[in-house]
Design a protein around this motif. Sequence first.
Motif, PDB file in Angstrom:
ATOM      1  N   TYR A 128      -8.246 -26.757  17.545  1.00 23.17           N
ATOM      2  CA  TYR A 128      -7.840 -27.584  16.416  1.00 23.17           C
ATOM      3  C   TYR A 128      -8.408 -26.997  15.136  1.00 23.17           C
ATOM      4  CZ  TYR A 128      -6.785 -30.711  20.216  1.00 23.17           C
ATOM      5  OH  TYR A 128      -6.268 -31.224  21.364  1.00 23.17           O
ATOM      6  N   PRO A 129      -7.729 -27.237  14.002  1.00 21.10           N
ATOM      7  CA  PRO A 129      -8.234 -26.703  12.737  1.00 21.10           C
ATOM      8  C   PRO A 129      -9.591 -27.305  12.377  1.00 21.10           C
ATOM      9  CG  PRO A 129      -5.993 -27.544  12.480  1.00 21.10           C
ATOM     10  CD  PRO A 129      -6.461 -27.949  13.835  1.00 21.10           C
ATOM     11  N   ALA A 130     -10.476 -26.481  11.886  1.00 23.79           N
ATOM     12  CA  ALA A 130     -11.766 -26.924  11.358  1.00 23.79           C
ATOM     13  C   ALA A 130     -11.610 -26.973   9.843  1.00 23.79           C
ATOM     14  CB  ALA A 130     -12.881 -25.976  11.778  1.00 23.79           C
ATOM     15  N   GLY A 131     -11.151 -28.081   9.348  1.00 24.66           N
ATOM     16  CA  GLY A 131     -10.840 -28.215   7.931  1.00 24.66           C
ATOM     17  C   GLY A 131      -9.343 -28.084   7.718  1.00 24.66           C
ATOM     18  N   ARG A 132      -8.963 -27.954   6.472  1.00 29.15           N
ATOM     19  CA  ARG A 132      -7.537 -27.882   6.149  1.00 29.15           C
ATOM     20  C   ARG A 132      -7.320 -26.831   5.063  1.00 29.15           C
ATOM     21  NH1 ARG A 132      -9.872 -32.052   3.746  1.00 29.15           N
ATOM     22  NH2 ARG A 132      -9.637 -32.278   1.516  1.00 29.15           N
ATOM     23  N   LEU A 133      -6.084 -26.434   4.961  1.00 32.98           N
ATOM     24  CA  LEU A 133      -5.655 -25.539   3.889  1.00 32.98           C
ATOM     25  C   LEU A 133      -4.266 -26.019   3.518  1.00 32.98           C
ATOM     26  CD1 LEU A 133      -6.527 -23.068   2.249  1.00 32.98           C
ATOM     27  CD2 LEU A 133      -5.479 -21.622   3.993  1.00 32.98           C
ATOM     28  N   ASP A 134      -4.084 -26.373   2.267  1.00 36.20           N
ATOM     29  CA  ASP A 134      -2.824 -26.965   1.835  1.00 36.20           C
ATOM     30  C   ASP A 134      -1.621 -26.084   2.159  1.00 36.20           C
ATOM     31  OD1 ASP A 134      -4.091 -29.206   0.698  1.00 36.20           O
ATOM     32  OD2 ASP A 134      -4.524 -28.071  -1.120  1.00 36.20           O
ATOM     33  N   ARG A 135      -0.497 -26.730   2.310  1.00 38.58           N
ATOM     34  CA  ARG A 135       0.751 -26.042   2.646  1.00 38.58           C
ATOM     35  C   ARG A 135       1.081 -24.937   1.641  1.00 38.58           C
ATOM     36  NH1 ARG A 135       6.327 -29.286   2.446  1.00 38.58           N
ATOM     37  NH2 ARG A 135       7.699 -27.511   2.602  1.00 38.58           N
TER      38      ARG A 135
ATOM     39  N   SER B  41      -1.034 -23.179  -0.019  1.00 33.56           N
ATOM     40  CA  SER B  41      -2.123 -22.208  -0.089  1.00 33.56           C
ATOM     41  C   SER B  41      -2.044 -21.277   1.115  1.00 33.56           C
ATOM     42  CB  SER B  41      -3.479 -22.925  -0.099  1.00 33.56           C
ATOM     43  OG  SER B  41      -3.587 -23.741  -1.244  1.00 33.56           O
ATOM     44  N   GLU B  42      -2.668 -20.135   0.994  1.00 36.12           N
ATOM     45  CA  GLU B  42      -2.635 -19.117   2.047  1.00 36.12           C
ATOM     46  C   GLU B  42      -4.058 -18.781   2.456  1.00 36.12           C
ATOM     47  OE1 GLU B  42      -0.044 -15.709   0.562  1.00 36.12           O
ATOM     48  OE2 GLU B  42      -0.377 -16.913  -1.246  1.00 36.12           O
ATOM     49  N   GLY B  43      -4.173 -18.092   3.578  1.00 34.85           N
ATOM     50  CA  GLY B  43      -5.455 -17.501   3.907  1.00 34.85           C
ATOM     51  C   GLY B  43      -6.141 -18.075   5.119  1.00 34.85           C
ATOM     52  N   LEU B  44      -7.454 -17.902   5.146  1.00 30.67           N
ATOM     53  CA  LEU B  44      -8.261 -18.157   6.327  1.00 30.67           C
ATOM     54  C   LEU B  44      -8.296 -19.632   6.714  1.00 30.67           C
ATOM     55  CD1 LEU B  44     -10.099 -16.908   8.484  1.00 30.67           C
ATOM     56  CD2 LEU B  44     -12.019 -17.294   6.919  1.00 30.67           C
ATOM     57  N   LEU B  45      -7.928 -19.869   7.961  1.00 32.82           N
ATOM     58  CA  LEU B  45      -8.055 -21.180   8.583  1.00 32.82           C
ATOM     59  C   LEU B  45      -8.758 -20.941   9.911  1.00 32.82           C
ATOM     60  CD1 LEU B  45      -7.302 -24.202   8.344  1.00 32.82           C
ATOM     61  CD2 LEU B  45      -5.253 -23.669   9.655  1.00 32.82           C
ATOM     62  N   LEU B  46      -9.819 -21.684  10.153  1.00 31.79           N
ATOM     63  CA  LEU B  46     -10.556 -21.550  11.408  1.00 31.79           C
ATOM     64  C   LEU B  46     -10.085 -22.617  12.377  1.00 31.79           C
ATOM     65  CD1 LEU B  46     -14.155 -20.981   9.983  1.00 31.79           C
ATOM     66  CD2 LEU B  46     -12.509 -19.261  10.733  1.00 31.79           C
ATOM     67  N   LEU B  47      -9.924 -22.224  13.639  1.00 35.98           N
ATOM     68  CA  LEU B  47      -9.558 -23.162  14.698  1.00 35.98           C
ATOM     69  C   LEU B  47     -10.583 -23.041  15.813  1.00 35.98           C
ATOM     70  CD1 LEU B  47      -6.612 -21.539  13.798  1.00 35.98           C
ATOM     71  CD2 LEU B  47      -5.893 -23.715  14.716  1.00 35.98           C
ATOM     72  N   THR B  48     -10.942 -24.172  16.406  1.00 37.31           N
ATOM     73  CA  THR B  48     -11.948 -24.147  17.463  1.00 37.31           C
ATOM     74  C   THR B  48     -11.665 -25.222  18.504  1.00 37.31           C
ATOM     75  OG1 THR B  48     -14.320 -24.218  17.936  1.00 37.31           O
ATOM     76  CG2 THR B  48     -13.533 -25.657  16.166  1.00 37.31           C
ATOM     77  N   ASP B  49     -12.260 -25.039  19.671  1.00 37.01           N
ATOM     78  CA  ASP B  49     -12.167 -26.039  20.728  1.00 37.01           C
ATOM     79  C   ASP B  49     -13.467 -26.829  20.841  1.00 37.01           C
ATOM     80  OD1 ASP B  49     -13.858 -24.124  21.790  1.00 37.01           O
ATOM     81  OD2 ASP B  49     -12.651 -23.748  23.577  1.00 37.01           O
ATOM     82  N   ASP B  50     -14.391 -26.622  19.896  1.00 36.48           N
ATOM     83  CA  ASP B  50     -15.707 -27.244  19.926  1.00 36.48           C
ATOM     84  C   ASP B  50     -15.825 -28.260  18.784  1.00 36.48           C
ATOM     85  OD1 ASP B  50     -18.565 -27.480  18.973  1.00 36.48           O
ATOM     86  OD2 ASP B  50     -18.918 -26.285  20.779  1.00 36.48           O
ATOM     87  N   GLY B  51     -15.926 -29.540  19.134  1.00 43.87           N
ATOM     88  CA  GLY B  51     -15.985 -30.601  18.132  1.00 43.87           C
ATOM     89  C   GLY B  51     -17.168 -30.489  17.194  1.00 43.87           C
ATOM     90  N   ARG B  52     -18.336 -30.097  17.711  1.00 40.17           N
ATOM     91  CA  ARG B  52     -19.521 -29.950  16.850  1.00 40.17           C
ATOM     92  C   ARG B  52     -19.331 -28.817  15.850  1.00 40.17           C
ATOM     93  NH1 ARG B  52     -24.699 -30.514  20.824  1.00 40.17           N
ATOM     94  NH2 ARG B  52     -24.297 -32.666  21.436  1.00 40.17           N
ATOM     95  N   LEU B  53     -18.801 -27.698  16.328  1.00 38.14           N
ATOM     96  CA  LEU B  53     -18.557 -26.567  15.429  1.00 38.14           C
ATOM     97  C   LEU B  53     -17.512 -26.954  14.389  1.00 38.14           C
ATOM     98  CD1 LEU B  53     -19.003 -23.635  14.605  1.00 38.14           C
ATOM     99  CD2 LEU B  53     -17.336 -22.960  16.358  1.00 38.14           C
ATOM    100  N   GLN B  54     -16.480 -27.654  14.812  1.00 40.95           N
ATOM    101  CA  GLN B  54     -15.439 -28.106  13.898  1.00 40.95           C
ATOM    102  C   GLN B  54     -16.054 -28.969  12.790  1.00 40.95           C
ATOM    103  OE1 GLN B  54     -12.579 -30.814  15.648  1.00 40.95           O
ATOM    104  NE2 GLN B  54     -10.976 -30.118  14.273  1.00 40.95           N
TER     105      GLN B  54
END
Length: 180
Positions: free
Chosen positions: A39-46, A48-61
Amino acid sequence: MPRLILFNKPYDVLSQFTDAGSPTPRATLSQFVDVPGVYPAGRLDRDSEGLLLLTDDGRLQARIADPKFKLAKTYLVQVEGEAGEAALDGLREGVVLKDGPTRPADVERIAAPDLWPRVPPIRVRASIPDCWLRITIREGRNRQVRRMTAAIGHPTLRLVRWSIGEWTLADLAPGTWRDA
């Protein structure tokens, strides 16, 4: 071990895996990242471009997305007009937005970066110059960088998130991803 994916989100893609209820289908992460359980860790507007982090770890997210951790997020921002030092000092001191003052940002003018072409291209007006800024913030309000540049009189034309903390976009083409 938690999985962390670095994704270069293209312009006009939602930072979510579904677009339920939209009358017109829009591009989502599911068209680019076929990895179950992340799941995305944070958001990036539609727009906007660039780095989006995705993780399976809720704490890291939570650690990545929660402003209380003050994780630095750096953006390459093309703005309308020639932003002078007085305008940049406004960002460095923090600007007042409708939802309150921002924390001070690190900001500098930079040469136009060597980025991929945006599709569709930004609007260009021959009579109005533009310039590029590198802006680093440590909070994450809705559309914050765009609102900050507008507050100093230089609306954002293009916004690319280059890094989040230690993770960067380096050598990652739009629409592609890799494990961290």
